[in-house]
Design an enzyme around this catalytic site. Structure first.
Site, PDB file in Angstrom:
ATOM      1  CB  THR A 206      33.254  43.800-109.108  1.00  0.00           C
ATOM      2  OG1 THR A 206      32.751  43.723-110.426  1.00  0.00           O
ATOM      3  CG2 THR A 206      33.066  42.471-108.417  1.00  0.00           C
ATOM      4  NE  ARG A 234      31.605  41.376-119.672  1.00  0.00           N
ATOM      5  CZ  ARG A 234      32.074  41.611-118.450  1.00  0.00           C
ATOM      6  NH1 ARG A 234      31.250  41.721-117.444  1.00  0.00           N
ATOM      7  NH2 ARG A 234      33.368  41.729-118.241  1.00  0.00           N
ATOM      8  CB  VAL A 235      28.354  36.148-118.231  1.00  0.00           C
ATOM      9  CG1 VAL A 235      28.715  35.674-116.835  1.00  0.00           C
ATOM     10  CG2 VAL A 235      26.851  36.052-118.456  1.00  0.00           C
ATOM     11  CB  THR A 256      37.253  43.905-108.573  1.00  0.00           C
ATOM     12  OG1 THR A 256      36.660  44.940-109.374  1.00  0.00           O
ATOM     13  CG2 THR A 256      38.468  44.469-107.862  1.00  0.00           C
ATOM     14  N   GLY A 257      37.913  43.486-111.773  1.00  0.00           N
ATOM     15  CA  GLY A 257      38.719  43.964-112.894  1.00  0.00           C
ATOM     16  C   GLY A 257      38.099  43.585-114.223  1.00  0.00           C
ATOM     17  CB  THR A 258      39.531  43.653-117.607  1.00  0.00           C
ATOM     18  OG1 THR A 258      40.779  43.143-117.134  1.00  0.00           O
ATOM     19  CG2 THR A 258      39.667  45.156-117.759  1.00  0.00           C
TER      20      THR A 258
HETATM   21  N1  ASP Z   1      34.991  41.833-113.041  1.00  0.00           N
HETATM   22  C1  ASP Z   1      33.737  42.489-113.339  1.00  0.00           C
HETATM   23  C2  ASP Z   1      33.244  42.022-114.666  1.00  0.00           C
HETATM   24  O1  ASP Z   1      34.055  41.882-115.572  1.00  0.00           O
HETATM   25  C3  ASP Z   1      33.839  43.971-113.367  1.00  0.00           C
HETATM   26  C4  ASP Z   1      34.405  44.598-112.151  1.00  0.00           C
HETATM   27  O2  ASP Z   1      35.226  43.994-111.462  1.00  0.00           O
HETATM   28  O3  ASP Z   1      34.016  45.734-111.843  1.00  0.00           O
HETATM   29  O4  ASP Z   1      32.055  41.872-114.830  1.00  0.00           O
END
Ligand code: ASP
Length: 341
Positions: A206, A234-235, A256-258
């Site tokens: 992201t 999925r969002v 950014t992350g999970t």
């Molecule tokens: N946070 C983003 C999501 O879960 C993924 C990412 O940060 O790369 O869609």
């Protein structure tokens, strides 16, 4: 943390291009140079805008648009694929001065989702549009639509094929609990690379930006293709105001992350709340969220944030995060790994 050094904050921008298992050992020199140059170019563009008096909202929108245009990052061109091999993108923008916000989710045909988010913020009475309605709104606002093939890159396609090969159909049943369980295995050094069905490269690509402008206004923007091999529909946290993106008159945050864990932790807003209600510093609030709240529920990733005084933090709980910041009149700082070279 980098600290502002005067009472009148100098305009500053910070960006990220995703966090995850990004180690020096696994990176080849050419790729590293490409990422560094891309981050630097975006920061210089943001710095120039802020120097010319542009608003924080304009600076973060342009920085994220440029990152969406760059195929190295998982947003716009270069987005990851869903389990069905399609693309579904999310983006958000928030103006801290007015607390106006706009976001789009699950869009499949917009060249620059961040511009659509901006249009939602400024030209609609709503905050979040999804799917075809978001695309129709953006089209009516004159924004560019593309064929899905536009987002394609060889690298993401190969990554998606690996994800499908290693996880098979089990991925269709993943949920937040499974994600949390996998996240809690992070401490296991013997854990096999590729064992994560969400993203075999363990990277969350992201993109996002936060800025403070010459009038002391804060803004944040975030954009993503989501997580590799995600279920259709999925969002994640990116378009959820307060989770993946938030700005007020205290702080601007882009994460950014999970995404599932960032939503459950209301990560971006938690930083603002700790500062506003508990008097936490930017560093204290963001460290608590990134190193305590998120890991407690298996959340992996990081964020960039700027407070009203111009302090900047770029914390992450993964091995690396593509990141950087630039104050007007100062040099550009770019980093990728946890440890400096
Ligand atoms: N946070 C983003 C999501 O879960 C993924 C990412 O940060 O790369 O869609």
């Amino acid at each position: 943390m980098t600290t502002a050094n005067s009472n009148t904050p100098t305009p500053v921008i910070a960006i990220h291009g995703g966090a995850g298992t990004i180690t020096r050992a696994a990176m080849d020199a050419g790729k590293e140079a490409e990422y560094t140059a891309a981050l630097r170019a975006v920061l210089e563009a943001g710095q120039r805008l802020l120097a010319s008096g542009a608003s924080a909202v304009d600076a973060v929108t342009e920085a994220v648009r440029l990152l969406e245009e760059c195929p190295l990052f998982n947003a716009g061109k270069g987005a990851v694929l869903t389990h069905a091999g399609t693309y579904e993108l999310d983006a958000a923008v928030m103006d801290g001065a007015t607390r106006q916000a706009g976001a789009v989710a699950c869009v499949k045909r917009l060249r620059n989702p961040v511009l659509a988010a901006r249009a939602v913020m400024e030209r609609s009475e709503h905050v979040l549009f999804a799917g075809e309605g978001a695309e129709a709104f953006a089209q009516a606002q004159g924004l560019e639509l593309v064929e899905p093939g536009y987002y394609f890159t060889e690298a993401r396609h190969a990554q998606w094929q690996r994800a499908r090969a290693t996880s098979g159909m089990a991925l269709l049943d993943h949920d937040a609990a499974a994600l949390a369980a996998r996240g809690s295995e992070e401490g296991d050094p013997g854990r096999k690379r590729g064992s994560d069905p969400i993203d075999p490269d363990r990277k969350f690509g992201t993109v996002g930006a936060v800025a403070l402008d010459s009038r002391g206004r804060l803004a944040a923007a975030t954009s993503t293709g989501g997580v590799t091999n995600k279920q259709v529909g999925r969002v994640g946290d990116t378009p959820i105001i307060g989770a993946g993106c938030y700005a007020d008159d205290v702080v601007a945050v882009s994460t950014t992350g999970t995404g599932e864990m960032f939503i459950r932790a209301v990560a971006a807003y938690d930083i603002a709340a700790r500062m506003r209600y508990a008097g936490a510093t930017l560093a204290g609030a963001s460290d608590a969220v990134v190193h305590e709240c998120l890991p407690a529920i298996g959340g992996r990733g990081g964020l960039v944030a700027i407070d009203a005084a111009g302090n900047v933090v770029l914390p992450f709980n993964t091995e690396g995060m593509y990141r950087g910041h630039a104050r007007v009149g100062d040099q550009v700082h770019v980093a990728i790994y946890r440890q400096p070279a």
